[in-house]
Design an enzyme around this catalytic site. Sequence first.
Site, PDB file in Angstrom:
ATOM      1  N   ARG A 156       4.928  -2.053   2.830  1.00  0.00           N
ATOM      2  CA  ARG A 156       4.724  -3.440   2.416  1.00  0.00           C
ATOM      3  C   ARG A 156       4.505  -4.294   3.663  1.00  0.00           C
ATOM      4  O   ARG A 156       5.192  -4.117   4.672  1.00  0.00           O
ATOM      5  CB  ARG A 156       5.940  -3.945   1.625  1.00  0.00           C
ATOM      6  N   VAL A 157       3.569  -5.223   3.590  1.00  0.00           N
ATOM      7  CA  VAL A 157       3.205  -6.046   4.750  1.00  0.00           C
ATOM      8  C   VAL A 157       3.560  -7.499   4.470  1.00  0.00           C
ATOM      9  O   VAL A 157       3.203  -8.043   3.411  1.00  0.00           O
ATOM     10  CB  VAL A 157       1.703  -5.934   5.073  1.00  0.00           C
ATOM     11  N   ASP A 199      -9.103   6.738   7.828  1.00  0.00           N
ATOM     12  CA  ASP A 199      -8.988   5.916   6.612  1.00  0.00           C
ATOM     13  C   ASP A 199      -9.822   4.644   6.739  1.00  0.00           C
ATOM     14  O   ASP A 199      -9.338   3.545   6.521  1.00  0.00           O
ATOM     15  CB  ASP A 199      -7.525   5.567   6.348  1.00  0.00           C
ATOM     16  N   GLY A 234       0.827  -1.197   0.000  1.00  0.00           N
ATOM     17  CA  GLY A 234       0.000   0.000   0.000  1.00  0.00           C
ATOM     18  C   GLY A 234       0.856   1.239   0.000  1.00  0.00           C
ATOM     19  O   GLY A 234       2.091   1.171  -0.032  1.00  0.00           O
ATOM     20  N   GLY A 235       0.194   2.395   0.043  1.00  0.00           N
ATOM     21  CA  GLY A 235       0.927   3.643   0.039  1.00  0.00           C
ATOM     22  C   GLY A 235       1.720   3.847   1.315  1.00  0.00           C
ATOM     23  O   GLY A 235       2.589   4.711   1.385  1.00  0.00           O
ATOM     24  N   PHE A 236       1.434   3.026   2.334  1.00  0.00           N
ATOM     25  CA  PHE A 236       2.069   3.214   3.632  1.00  0.00           C
ATOM     26  C   PHE A 236       3.121   2.152   3.920  1.00  0.00           C
ATOM     27  O   PHE A 236       3.731   2.151   4.974  1.00  0.00           O
ATOM     28  CB  PHE A 236       0.988   3.194   4.715  1.00  0.00           C
TER      29      PHE A 236
END
Length: 637
Positions: free
Chosen positions: A358-359, A471, A354-356
């Site tokens: 990597r998971v 969000d 995501g924009g925040f």
Amino acid sequence: MGMVIFSISVLSLLVRLAVSCDDTNFIYNGFKKTDLHFDGIAEVSPNGLLRMTNTTKNQQGHAFHRVPLRFKNNFDGSPCSFSTSFVFAIVSQYTDVSAHGFALVFSPTEERSGALPSQYLGLFNPANNGNASNHVLAVEFDTIFNIEFGDIDNNHVGIDVNGLRSVAAAPASYYAGDVGTFKNLSLFSGEPIQVWVEYNNEDMKLNVTISPVNVAKPSMPLLSSAINLSAIMYEAMYVGFSSSSGSVITSHYVLGWSFRINGQAPALSLSNLPLLPQRNKRKTTTSLKIGLSLAGVVFALGTLSGIGFLVSRKMRFKEVVEDWEIDYMTHRFSYKDLYKATRGFREEELLGVGGFGRVYKGKLPTSNIEVAVKRVSHNSQQAMREFVAEIMSIGRLRHRNLVQLLGYCRRKGEFLLVYEFLPNGSLDKLLFAEQWPTRVDWNQRFQIIKGVASGLFYLHEEWEQVVVHRDIKASNVLLDSEMNGKLGDFGLSRLYDHGSDPNTTTHIVGTMGYIAPELTSTGRATTHTDVFAFGVFVLEVACGRRPIEHGASTDSLNLIDWVRTCWRRGVLAETRDPKLGTDFVMQELELVLKIGLICSHPSPAARPSMRQVVQYLHGDLPLPKLSIAETGSLMST
């Protein structure tokens, strides 16, 4: 004259008998032949151990004396004196961390219906915690620090009245008369601990005393609290134990128990109590690992050929720790552990991007607990410091419908967040999946909506500060193994004190389609903007459509406007997700759709609070009547 004196004496005796409490008592030196009422996962082992919890996570167990006891005088309704003693042991998988504790409970019922495990100890839930109508007295032995309940530490004894915010609490310890001080005692050492709980109806004092099982009863109690039980206890009450498990494998045992009303509880025969299961060598966490790692380094440095390898390895796992981070050290993971957990952050372990950040999916090497590790890059020192402080504040949140932040790690310009792993992934992937086995049925959707609403209510009103998520969307709702919805990704969240005005403006963040109209003009994220996004989320779940449906016709491009138009035409039910077929409850569907429209009202003042939304969803508050004028038009704002 003698006859008169005799008559008065008899009358006096009868009055005393009418006023006095029953001399009820029982003793269990082990529980092989006891008639207890069990609920949840509590059970008696073959050797007579009362096992309240086992290796099952996030469960609860109850064991009550089957017959209710009379705790009030017949004549004036005053509370009776009582005394109880029991021996317990808490055996954790680790030496320095445990799951949630257990409690001695006085309850109007022998089943704690609606109670939750984990921090609620199988006693209460968010809706009734603290309510005077509970009529519950408990002595808790708590091994988790829950700031939401005002806990003093992660190893304490507390007296609870109708809720888990203790009226009196103290670190677990016992009075050693020979030195005149209290000695610390670990509740989850795995060793048996004896407890004495005594109430005197004359001075209305409740005393709690503990000690190791091989130490005689201390002369001074750990806790002594003045409590008037008249308003708390009914005439007849059940007495027993309640316990709950969390994410760390822990077993809670009761080895023996005695009880007496109107007198001293019989002494337990300690030599005849059942033995605890033989324990495997328990694991430790960070402190032992660091010690072993350092020992390995010293040994290896003795070998000249290994110097180059050790230096490169040390640099690979080098972390950043600064003085200001000391307050957050309890939440810190080693980079080496996270590297091993994710197999070196391999692409095969990647859960999402995501924009925040990597998971990655991981399994902690010591505990084998599955986690989700998010990697975030950051270069600004001040921004990093503020970010850590905010994330660690959010890390203290505890709610069954919020993804739990377990900790963090810093390395160079990188920041790693460690979350609980939820096996069913994000809700949006299931909502918009093509294949039938991955779809979510209506009952699951309705429960997920109620769960997320409960989590948001906690963020907005129940926690120590107001948390604005900023969000809320289906992709940030994760599902556990039982399809319970948990709101996650707090990277954009903002906190402020209750009663204060969130007057700071920031650049607009969020996801297109979920952003409240006033946010574009004021830049102020509030609970109202969260409610708007929740309304869009609700419509998304019910309709199986994204907030902005690219490629759709003009009149159905925007989800809110399309649902509102269908409502005006009297065909609101036609907006439901076609994949549901006929498998839905019309009354629930219409309720959810109308809540979505009210929450996504263009005017912030017209939107309900999350408290009201929770009440709507549970039928505790009637839904306001919708009108065309009230629902307005998003396109015209």
